[in-house]
Design a protein around this motif. Structure first.
Motif, PDB file in Angstrom:
ATOM      1  N   LEU A   1       7.204  10.360  -5.830  1.00  8.70           N
ATOM      2  CA  LEU A   1       8.354  10.280  -6.738  1.00  8.70           C
ATOM      3  C   LEU A   1       8.028  10.624  -8.183  1.00  8.70           C
ATOM      4  O   LEU A   1       8.903  11.027  -8.944  1.00  8.70           O
ATOM      5  N   SER A   2       6.761  10.420  -8.560  1.00  3.27           N
ATOM      6  CA  SER A   2       6.406  10.528  -9.978  1.00  3.27           C
ATOM      7  C   SER A   2       5.082  11.259 -10.183  1.00  3.27           C
ATOM      8  O   SER A   2       4.242  11.297  -9.274  1.00  3.27           O
ATOM      9  N   HIS A   3       4.908  11.795 -11.377  1.00  7.35           N
ATOM     10  CA  HIS A   3       3.647  12.456 -11.739  1.00  7.35           C
ATOM     11  C   HIS A   3       2.664  11.469 -12.365  1.00  7.35           C
ATOM     12  O   HIS A   3       1.527  11.818 -12.671  1.00  7.35           O
ATOM     13  N   LEU A   4       3.106  10.226 -12.576  1.00  3.34           N
ATOM     14  CA  LEU A   4       2.247   9.250 -13.263  1.00  3.34           C
ATOM     15  C   LEU A   4       1.175   8.700 -12.317  1.00  3.34           C
ATOM     16  O   LEU A   4       1.409   8.548 -11.125  1.00  3.34           O
ATOM     17  N   PRO A   5      -0.003   8.380 -12.859  1.00  3.90           N
ATOM     18  CA  PRO A   5      -1.052   7.814 -12.009  1.00  3.90           C
ATOM     19  C   PRO A   5      -0.755   6.378 -11.606  1.00  3.90           C
ATOM     20  O   PRO A   5       0.010   5.682 -12.272  1.00  3.90           O
ATOM     21  N   VAL A   6      -1.388   5.953 -10.519  1.00  7.42           N
ATOM     22  CA  VAL A   6      -1.150   4.596 -10.023  1.00  7.42           C
ATOM     23  C   VAL A   6      -2.468   3.864  -9.764  1.00  7.42           C
ATOM     24  O   VAL A   6      -3.389   4.401  -9.168  1.00  7.42           O
ATOM     25  N   VAL A   7      -2.499   2.651 -10.291  1.00  8.33           N
ATOM     26  CA  VAL A   7      -3.653   1.768 -10.167  1.00  8.33           C
ATOM     27  C   VAL A   7      -3.264   0.649  -9.205  1.00  8.33           C
ATOM     28  O   VAL A   7      -2.099   0.256  -9.162  1.00  8.33           O
ATOM     29  N   VAL A   8      -4.237   0.141  -8.442  1.00 10.82           N
ATOM     30  CA  VAL A   8      -3.948  -0.990  -7.547  1.00 10.82           C
ATOM     31  C   VAL A   8      -4.742  -2.211  -7.988  1.00 10.82           C
ATOM     32  O   VAL A   8      -5.926  -2.106  -8.334  1.00 10.82           O
ATOM     33  N   ASP A   9      -4.078  -3.352  -7.992  1.00 10.68           N
ATOM     34  CA  ASP A   9      -4.700  -4.632  -8.335  1.00 10.68           C
ATOM     35  C   ASP A   9      -4.724  -5.490  -7.070  1.00 10.68           C
ATOM     36  O   ASP A   9      -3.745  -6.149  -6.736  1.00 10.68           O
ATOM     37  N   PRO A  10      -5.860  -5.460  -6.350  1.00  4.61           N
ATOM     38  CA  PRO A  10      -5.927  -6.222  -5.099  1.00  4.61           C
ATOM     39  C   PRO A  10      -6.145  -7.710  -5.349  1.00  4.61           C
ATOM     40  O   PRO A  10      -5.953  -8.522  -4.438  1.00  4.61           O
ATOM     41  N   SER A  11      -6.538  -8.087  -6.565  1.00  6.65           N
ATOM     42  CA  SER A  11      -6.834  -9.492  -6.869  1.00  6.65           C
ATOM     43  C   SER A  11      -5.553 -10.313  -6.888  1.00  6.65           C
ATOM     44  O   SER A  11      -5.417 -11.302  -6.165  1.00  6.65           O
ATOM     45  N   HIS A  12      -4.581  -9.890  -7.716  1.00 10.10           N
ATOM     46  CA  HIS A  12      -3.320 -10.630  -7.778  1.00 10.10           C
ATOM     47  C   HIS A  12      -2.528 -10.465  -6.485  1.00 10.10           C
ATOM     48  O   HIS A  12      -1.797 -11.364  -6.074  1.00 10.10           O
TER      49      HIS A  12
ATOM     50  N   THR B   1      -9.055  -3.311  -1.416  1.00 12.05           N
ATOM     51  CA  THR B   1      -9.491  -2.302  -2.384  1.00 12.05           C
ATOM     52  C   THR B   1      -9.826  -1.005  -1.654  1.00 12.05           C
ATOM     53  O   THR B   1      -9.450   0.088  -2.097  1.00 12.05           O
ATOM     54  N   LYS B   2     -10.515  -1.131  -0.525  1.00 13.17           N
ATOM     55  CA  LYS B   2     -10.863   0.077   0.248  1.00 13.17           C
ATOM     56  C   LYS B   2      -9.592   0.773   0.720  1.00 13.17           C
ATOM     57  O   LYS B   2      -9.491   2.004   0.681  1.00 13.17           O
ATOM     58  N   ALA B   3      -8.627  -0.020   1.154  1.00  9.68           N
ATOM     59  CA  ALA B   3      -7.356   0.564   1.608  1.00  9.68           C
ATOM     60  C   ALA B   3      -6.667   1.307   0.462  1.00  9.68           C
ATOM     61  O   ALA B   3      -6.110   2.393   0.655  1.00  9.68           O
ATOM     62  N   ALA B   4      -6.739   0.726  -0.734  1.00  3.51           N
ATOM     63  CA  ALA B   4      -6.090   1.344  -1.900  1.00  3.51           C
ATOM     64  C   ALA B   4      -6.738   2.689  -2.226  1.00  3.51           C
ATOM     65  O   ALA B   4      -6.039   3.676  -2.499  1.00  3.51           O
ATOM     66  N   VAL B   5      -8.061   2.717  -2.167  1.00  3.50           N
ATOM     67  CA  VAL B   5      -8.764   3.976  -2.464  1.00  3.50           C
ATOM     68  C   VAL B   5      -8.427   5.012  -1.394  1.00  3.50           C
ATOM     69  O   VAL B   5      -8.128   6.172  -1.700  1.00  3.50           O
ATOM     70  N   ALA B   6      -8.434   4.574  -0.140  1.00  2.00           N
ATOM     71  CA  ALA B   6      -8.112   5.505   0.954  1.00  2.00           C
ATOM     72  C   ALA B   6      -6.684   6.028   0.825  1.00  2.00           C
ATOM     73  O   ALA B   6      -6.395   7.172   1.167  1.00  2.00           O
ATOM     74  N   ALA B   7      -5.785   5.187   0.294  1.00  2.00           N
ATOM     75  CA  ALA B   7      -4.375   5.590   0.161  1.00  2.00           C
ATOM     76  C   ALA B   7      -4.151   6.557  -1.002  1.00  2.00           C
ATOM     77  O   ALA B   7      -3.083   7.155  -1.103  1.00  2.00           O
ATOM     78  N   GLY B   8      -5.148   6.701  -1.874  1.00  2.00           N
ATOM     79  CA  GLY B   8      -5.016   7.688  -2.955  1.00  2.00           C
ATOM     80  C   GLY B   8      -4.741   7.120  -4.330  1.00  2.00           C
ATOM     81  O   GLY B   8      -4.209   7.826  -5.195  1.00  2.00           O
TER      82      GLY B   8
ATOM     83  N   ILE C   1       0.834  -1.210   0.000  1.00  2.00           N
ATOM     84  CA  ILE C   1       0.000   0.000   0.000  1.00  2.00           C
ATOM     85  C   ILE C   1       0.866   1.258   0.000  1.00  2.00           C
ATOM     86  O   ILE C   1       0.520   2.260  -0.616  1.00  2.00           O
ATOM     87  N   SER C   2       2.017   1.161   0.658  1.00  2.00           N
ATOM     88  CA  SER C   2       2.873   2.354   0.717  1.00  2.00           C
ATOM     89  C   SER C   2       3.375   2.744  -0.672  1.00  2.00           C
ATOM     90  O   SER C   2       3.774   3.890  -0.893  1.00  2.00           O
ATOM     91  N   ALA C   3       3.326   1.790  -1.617  1.00  2.00           N
ATOM     92  CA  ALA C   3       3.758   2.103  -2.988  1.00  2.00           C
ATOM     93  C   ALA C   3       2.909   3.220  -3.587  1.00  2.00           C
ATOM     94  O   ALA C   3       3.407   4.030  -4.374  1.00  2.00           O
ATOM     95  N   VAL C   4       1.636   3.273  -3.197  1.00  2.00           N
ATOM     96  CA  VAL C   4       0.752   4.307  -3.762  1.00  2.00           C
ATOM     97  C   VAL C   4       1.273   5.687  -3.365  1.00  2.00           C
ATOM     98  O   VAL C   4       1.486   6.560  -4.220  1.00  2.00           O
ATOM     99  N   ALA C   5       1.506   5.861  -2.071  1.00  2.00           N
ATOM    100  CA  ALA C   5       1.988   7.159  -1.583  1.00  2.00           C
ATOM    101  C   ALA C   5       3.395   7.445  -2.108  1.00  2.00           C
ATOM    102  O   ALA C   5       3.709   8.578  -2.499  1.00  2.00           O
ATOM    103  N   ALA C   6       4.227   6.405  -2.147  1.00  2.00           N
ATOM    104  CA  ALA C   6       5.614   6.612  -2.587  1.00  2.00           C
ATOM    105  C   ALA C   6       5.667   7.007  -4.067  1.00  2.00           C
ATOM    106  O   ALA C   6       6.387   7.932  -4.445  1.00  2.00           O
ATOM    107  N   ILE C   7       4.882   6.316  -4.875  1.00  2.00           N
ATOM    108  CA  ILE C   7       4.873   6.637  -6.314  1.00  2.00           C
ATOM    109  C   ILE C   7       4.377   8.066  -6.525  1.00  2.00           C
ATOM    110  O   ILE C   7       4.916   8.814  -7.335  1.00  2.00           O
ATOM    111  N   LYS C   8       3.354   8.451  -5.757  1.00  2.00           N
ATOM    112  CA  LYS C   8       2.820   9.824  -5.875  1.00  2.00           C
ATOM    113  C   LYS C   8       3.890  10.859  -5.526  1.00  2.00           C
ATOM    114  O   LYS C   8       3.923  11.945  -6.093  1.00  2.00           O
TER     115      LYS C   8
END
Ligand code: PEP
Ligand code: MN
Length: 338
Positions: free
Chosen positions: A262-273, A285-292, A253-260
Motif C-alpha cells: 500500500l505504501s512506499h514507506l519502510p516498516v519496522v517490527v517491534d516483537p517485544s511489545h 523477530t525471525k518471522a518479521a525479517v523473513a516477511a520483509g 505479520i501480514s501488516a509488513v506485506a500489506a504496508i509494502k
C-alpha cells in the motif's frame, strides 16, 4: 491526483506545472523517481476539472489517487523510500536496521552498559524512553530531560543513533535536540496535534501502529506527517489487540506485506511489545525479517526482574546477541543484510 510526467520532461516544464498547481490553490509534492518525476496534487481536486493539466507540455497522464491517503500511497511513489537516519544509515534499503535498548532510560551507567552490548551485537540505534506512556499514573513515568541527557551520553560513548518517544508537543524542542529518530507511540498514533508538530520537523519519525488501529488508520496518521512536509516517516507494527490473551498483543505479520503493497514507506517490527514475553521474541523477530521488514525495535535489559518497565519482554544482552547471529542467516535467505 497525481501528475505523471514524461521521462523527457524538462525542469522548466516541471516548474511551470508546479506554479500552475499553486495558482489553483493546490499543494504540489514532487517525487523524483529513477525513471520519471511525478507530482502529487493535494487539495480540492474539483479545481482540476476547470483547468485540465493533461494539456501542459511534459505531462504524460493525470490520475486520481483513489485511497484516502495520498502522499503515503504506493501510487504516489513507486520506489521504496529510504529514510536517512544518520551515520550514513537509512531505513528501507538492503540493510535491516536494528534498534535495541531498554524500555525506559533508568540511569546513566546501566544505559551505557546496554548501549555497548547492543552495539557489539550489531544494533545501530539505541532505543530508550525518557517520556513513558504508562497505563497507570502510579507507574514510572520516565526521567524526562535527564533521560535524554543519558541517551546523549550513550550516543557519545558508543556512536549509536538514538530513538526516543515524544508524548507532548511542548517537548518537541528537546526531542529535536537529543533524538535522531522521534518515536510516536501506539497510544499517540492518532494524536493529531503531535503528528502535525513532528510533520513540521525534518527528523525521521518512527510512527507506531495503535493497538486498535487498522492499517488504513495508520497510513492516514502517516499522511498527517507527510502533508506537513516531513516525508521521513518509518512505520512500526507493534502488535494489535485481538481476543488472544496469551500474548500481550498479536503481532500482525501480514501488516509488513500489506504496508509494502500500500505504501512506499519502510516498516519496522517491534516483537517485544507485540508478544510481551521475552521467550517469544526470537521467533517473531525471525518471522518479521523473513516477511520483509526494514528494521527491528527490540527491548534489551541485563536485569529484567529489576527493570522499571517491560522487564517480562526484555531480552538479556546475550540472548539478543545470539538472536542477531541467527538473523544474519534469515536476512541472507531473503536477500537482505543485518
Ligand atoms: C515503547 O516502545 O516503549 C512503547 C511504549 O511502545 P508502544 O507505544 O508500542 O506501546
Ligand atoms: Mn516498552
Amino acid at each position: 491526483m497525481i501528475i505523471v510526467l514524461r521521462p523527457d520532461a524538462t525542469e522548466k516544464q516541471i516548474n511551470h506545472i508546479i506554479e500552475r498547481v499553486k495558482k489553483l490553490g493546490l499543494k504540489p509534492w514532487v517525487s523524483k523517481g529513477v525513471e520519471r518525476t511525478i507530482i502529487g496534487v493535494i487539495g480540492e481536486e474539483d479545481t482540476l476539472r476547470i483547468q485540465p493539466l493533461e494539456v501542459f507540455p511534459g505531462v504524460e497522464k493525470v490520475m486520481p489517487i483513489l485511497t484516502p491517503y495520498k502522499l503515503v500511497s504506493r501510487n504516489f511513489k513507486k520506489e521504496d523510500s529510504h529514510i536517512e537516519i544518520g551515520n550514513g544509515l537509512s531505513v528501507g534499503g538492503e540493510r535491516i536496521i536494528t534498534m535495541a535498548g531498554p524500555c525506559s532510560v533508568e540511569n546513566e551507567k546501566l544505559l551505557i552498559e546496554i548501549a555497548r552490548k547492543v552495539k557489539q551485537a550489531g544494533a545501530t540505534v539505541l532505543r530508550g524512553g525518557a517520556f513513558k506512556p504508562r497505563s497507570s499514573p502510579y507507574s514510572f513515568q520516565g526521567l524526562g530531560e535527564k533521560g535524554l541527557k543519558y541517551l546523549a551520553k550513550a550516543k557519545k560513548e558508543t556512536g549509536l543513533l538514538i530513538v526516543t518517544e515524544l508524548m507532548d508537543t511542548r517537548d518537541m524542542a528537546l526531542l529535536e535536540k537529543y533524538a535522531d529518530i522521534i518515536q510516536i507511540g501506539a497510544r499517540n498514533m492518532q494524536n493529531f496535534n503531535l503528528l502535525k508538530v513532528v510533520g513540521q520537523s525534518k527528523k525521521p519519525i518512527l510512527l507506531k501502529r495503535g493497538m486498535a488501529s487498522t492499517l488504513k488508520e495508520l497510513l492516514m496518521s502517516a499522511e498527517y506527517i507527510l502533508s506537513e512536509g516531513n516525508f521521513n516517516v518509518i512505520l512500526c507494527e507493534r502488535g494489535i489487540r485481538t481476543f488472544e490473551e496469551y500474548t500481550r498483543f498479536t503481532l500482525d505479520i501480514s501488516a509488513v506485506a500489506a504496508i509494502k503493497a500500500l505504501s512506499h514507506l519502510p516498516v519496522v517490527v517491534d516483537p517485544s511489545h507485540a508478544t510481551g514475553k521475552w521467550g517469544l521474541v526470537a521467533s517473531c523477530t525471525k518471522a518479521a525479517v523473513a516477511a520483509g521488514c526494514d528494521g527491528l525495535l527490540i527491548e534489551v535489559h541485563p536485569n529484567p526482574e529489576e527493570a522499571f518497565s517491560d522487564g517480562a519482554q526484555s531480552l538479556l544482552p546475550e540472548n539478543f546477541a545470539s538472536l542477531m547471529q541467527d538473523l544474519r542467516k534469515v536476512a541472507e535467505a531473503v536477500g537482505r543484510k543485518i
